[in-house]
Design an enzyme around this catalytic site. Structure first.
Site, PDB file in Angstrom:
ATOM      1  N   ASP A 164      13.785  -7.541  45.170  1.00 16.21           N
ATOM      2  CA  ASP A 164      14.575  -6.699  46.068  1.00 16.21           C
ATOM      3  C   ASP A 164      16.032  -6.694  45.602  1.00 16.21           C
ATOM      4  O   ASP A 164      16.404  -7.439  44.705  1.00 16.21           O
ATOM      5  CB  ASP A 164      14.442  -7.229  47.502  1.00 16.21           C
ATOM      6  CG  ASP A 164      14.539  -6.121  48.548  1.00 16.21           C
ATOM      7  OD1 ASP A 164      15.440  -5.267  48.429  1.00 16.21           O
ATOM      8  OD2 ASP A 164      13.722  -6.106  49.476  1.00 16.21           O
TER       9      ASP A 164
ATOM     10  N   ALA B 210       9.121  -5.763  52.810  1.00 12.76           N
ATOM     11  CA  ALA B 210       8.662  -7.000  52.171  1.00 12.76           C
ATOM     12  C   ALA B 210       8.504  -6.844  50.664  1.00 12.76           C
ATOM     13  O   ALA B 210       8.469  -7.819  49.935  1.00 12.76           O
ATOM     14  CB  ALA B 210       7.344  -7.431  52.798  1.00 12.76           C
ATOM     15  N   LYS B 211       8.372  -5.610  50.203  1.00 13.51           N
ATOM     16  CA  LYS B 211       8.280  -5.295  48.770  1.00 13.51           C
ATOM     17  C   LYS B 211       7.247  -6.158  48.048  1.00 13.51           C
ATOM     18  O   LYS B 211       7.473  -6.654  46.959  1.00 13.51           O
ATOM     19  CB  LYS B 211       9.658  -5.409  48.122  1.00 13.51           C
ATOM     20  CG  LYS B 211      10.724  -4.611  48.896  1.00 13.51           C
ATOM     21  CD  LYS B 211      11.674  -3.862  48.040  1.00 13.51           C
ATOM     22  CE  LYS B 211      12.588  -2.907  48.762  1.00 13.51           C
ATOM     23  NZ  LYS B 211      13.306  -3.386  49.933  1.00 13.51           N
ATOM     24  N   ARG B 212       6.095  -6.333  48.696  1.00 14.94           N
ATOM     25  CA  ARG B 212       5.026  -7.110  48.094  1.00 14.94           C
ATOM     26  C   ARG B 212       4.340  -6.304  46.994  1.00 14.94           C
ATOM     27  O   ARG B 212       4.444  -5.071  46.953  1.00 14.94           O
ATOM     28  CB  ARG B 212       4.011  -7.519  49.161  1.00 14.94           C
ATOM     29  CG  ARG B 212       4.581  -8.357  50.311  1.00 14.94           C
ATOM     30  CD  ARG B 212       5.181  -9.663  49.828  1.00 14.94           C
ATOM     31  NE  ARG B 212       5.395 -10.597  50.927  1.00 14.94           N
ATOM     32  CZ  ARG B 212       6.575 -10.848  51.500  1.00 14.94           C
ATOM     33  NH1 ARG B 212       7.677 -10.262  51.094  1.00 14.94           N
ATOM     34  NH2 ARG B 212       6.650 -11.740  52.483  1.00 14.94           N
TER      35      ARG B 212
END
Lengths: 294, 294
Positions: free
Chosen positions: A107, B103-105
């Site tokens: 991120d 969450a940018k998983r």
């Protein structure tokens, strides 16, 4: 943990095995599930106690443990508390062991800083896996911690790695005069950029075991870095292929096995079965480590 | 939540504002910190109570809330518990609101399944942000949930988006006969692939507000999808630029503001200041929404 400390541990144990703690509440042994449903064991201890048994049974063979964050997050805050307890248990009892949070975070800078705080301060992990998609911003905050590592996704072990990771890339139009820049796979671009961010002392790469030919090529491109190699066992890679294609003069490999060790046996003997599976993998690893040392 | 329900809410509120709950224990108002240090407020409630006050003060203006997972993870399991409480509070009190786990998983299929369980079952979020680096495996498990959304990183608002996201790509050598395939930026390749995975009914894209020219281009490529647009305010983008470049006939935008709203005032008046900031942004948004409806 430093590069040297990690390599020393590899030589001492004669192993480059990483045990993946992908602890799945649906797959843990029936005896643990039964103890939970009989109220003999609190539910919020089950993952931790399973991990503890696996760790104690395999730590003579393993130089690293990789805690797959997703499995703990799937159990909510009680899962995270057990992840934290697992990291603490490792650090308190086996301080030589390299502890990886397999979280694949990525991120912008101010958010990446919070993730670094989560894994390196709140938990005392040695390393965290990171996705490079958003570029250097997503990686740099992790490199500010001395003795901690960023493990960056390069070429992964899954089938759809080919959707993007292996696409040929070229830089922006201003720079395209250099023809050698024009056919570089994305994962190789990641390796090159990472050299600007850090060094073999604080960056590793994830390189899948299911692609030994590409692993060999990646070793040529990055001769000194450690690679974290998942995909041995359940996903089809072998220790032989990985060691032959990827080992360097300082080993340079952490080969991960998760399911093959954790769920080797679903009876009360699960821990000794896990130990035996780890022993088997390490016996194979020693053949190659001994060749390198000669 | 369906595409239609989301659009109906946008029309009803005359807003496409998403409030980002990047709740930072170091930045929350002094009055809350004081209450914690005086033991009048338990530490493990501080983030939740701050969020609750912000939500109550802004919900007449906001159609969505984006909970930045990193800030909660940085506080350990107690942080995650407050994230869970925040999601529950939103769902119980404001069921129309669209709740995003930022969450940018992004991980292989069996792990992605666990992340989907974490955000869609353990928490009842409507959407989660995902990194596409590892390809379709990392996205598909999220699309199996009816009424839930995957919000995929395309072109982000940070400076180092140019490290990889904007690189020109071309497919593997077998397919390179088609010259039109040879100069496609990586983020555009992500947009194209995503069409094979899902539709405008279950996939959105993250497109940064700091790049309005590229936002315009991306809107041409993906005319119907919703874009989650961070970068307005602290990062430099404006509502005018984003609406002009990115709006479609169904609005198609969720514009996020985090720091500009959360920390508009550090006194006891923080909630009313947040409300005022949200109102100002929505006043700008209404100008553009009214134009579209005509």
């Amino acid at each position: 943990m430093t590069y040297k400390q990690l390599y020393d541990q590899i030589l001492r144990k004669g192993s480059f095995l990483c045990v993946g703690l992908d602890t799945d509440m649906e797959k843990i042994p029936a005896c643990i599930k039964q103890a939970v449903s009989d109220d003999k064991l609190p539910e919020e201890e089950a993952m931790f106690l399973f991990n503890k048994a696996i760790i104690d049974a395999t730590v003579q063979y393993a130089v690293a443990y990789k805690i797959n964050s997703a499995f703990y997050e799937a159990e909510g805050w009680k899962g995270i508390r057990q992840m934290e307890k697992t990291v603490s248990y490792l650090k308190e009892n086996y301080p030589d062991v390299f502890v990886i949070a397999d979280a694949k975070r990525g991120d912008i800078g101010n958010t990446a800083k919070q993730y670094a705080k989560a894994f390196f301060e709140k938990m005392d992990c040695d390393a965290v896996t990171l996705s490079p998609y958003m570029g250097g911003d997503a990686i740099m905050p992790f490199l500010k911690y001395e003795g901690k590592w960023a493990i960056i996704l390069a070429l992964t072990s899954n089938v759809t790695a080919e959707d993007f990771e292996t696409l040929e890339t070229r830089p922006h139009s201003l720079e395209i005069d250099d023809e050698s820049q024009n056919h570089v796979p994305l994962y190789e671009r990641v390796l090159r950029q990472a050299e600007r961010w850090g060094s073999k002392e604080n960056i590793m790469f994830v390189v899948g075991a299911t692609r030994p030919d590409q692993l060999y090529r990646i070793r040529l491109l990055s001769p000194d870095s450690f690679f974290l190699v998942p995909g041995v066992g359940a996903q089809g890679g072998t220790v032989e292929e990985v060691a032959t294609a990827g080992m360097n003069s300082h080993c340079g490999l952490l080969v991960n096995s998760s399911r093959g060790i954790l769920y080797a046996d679903s009876s009360v003997n699960f821990a000794s079965a896990a130990s035996e599976k780890a022993r088997e993998l390490v016996a194979q690893m020693r053949l190659y480590l001994n060749q390198t040392k000669r």
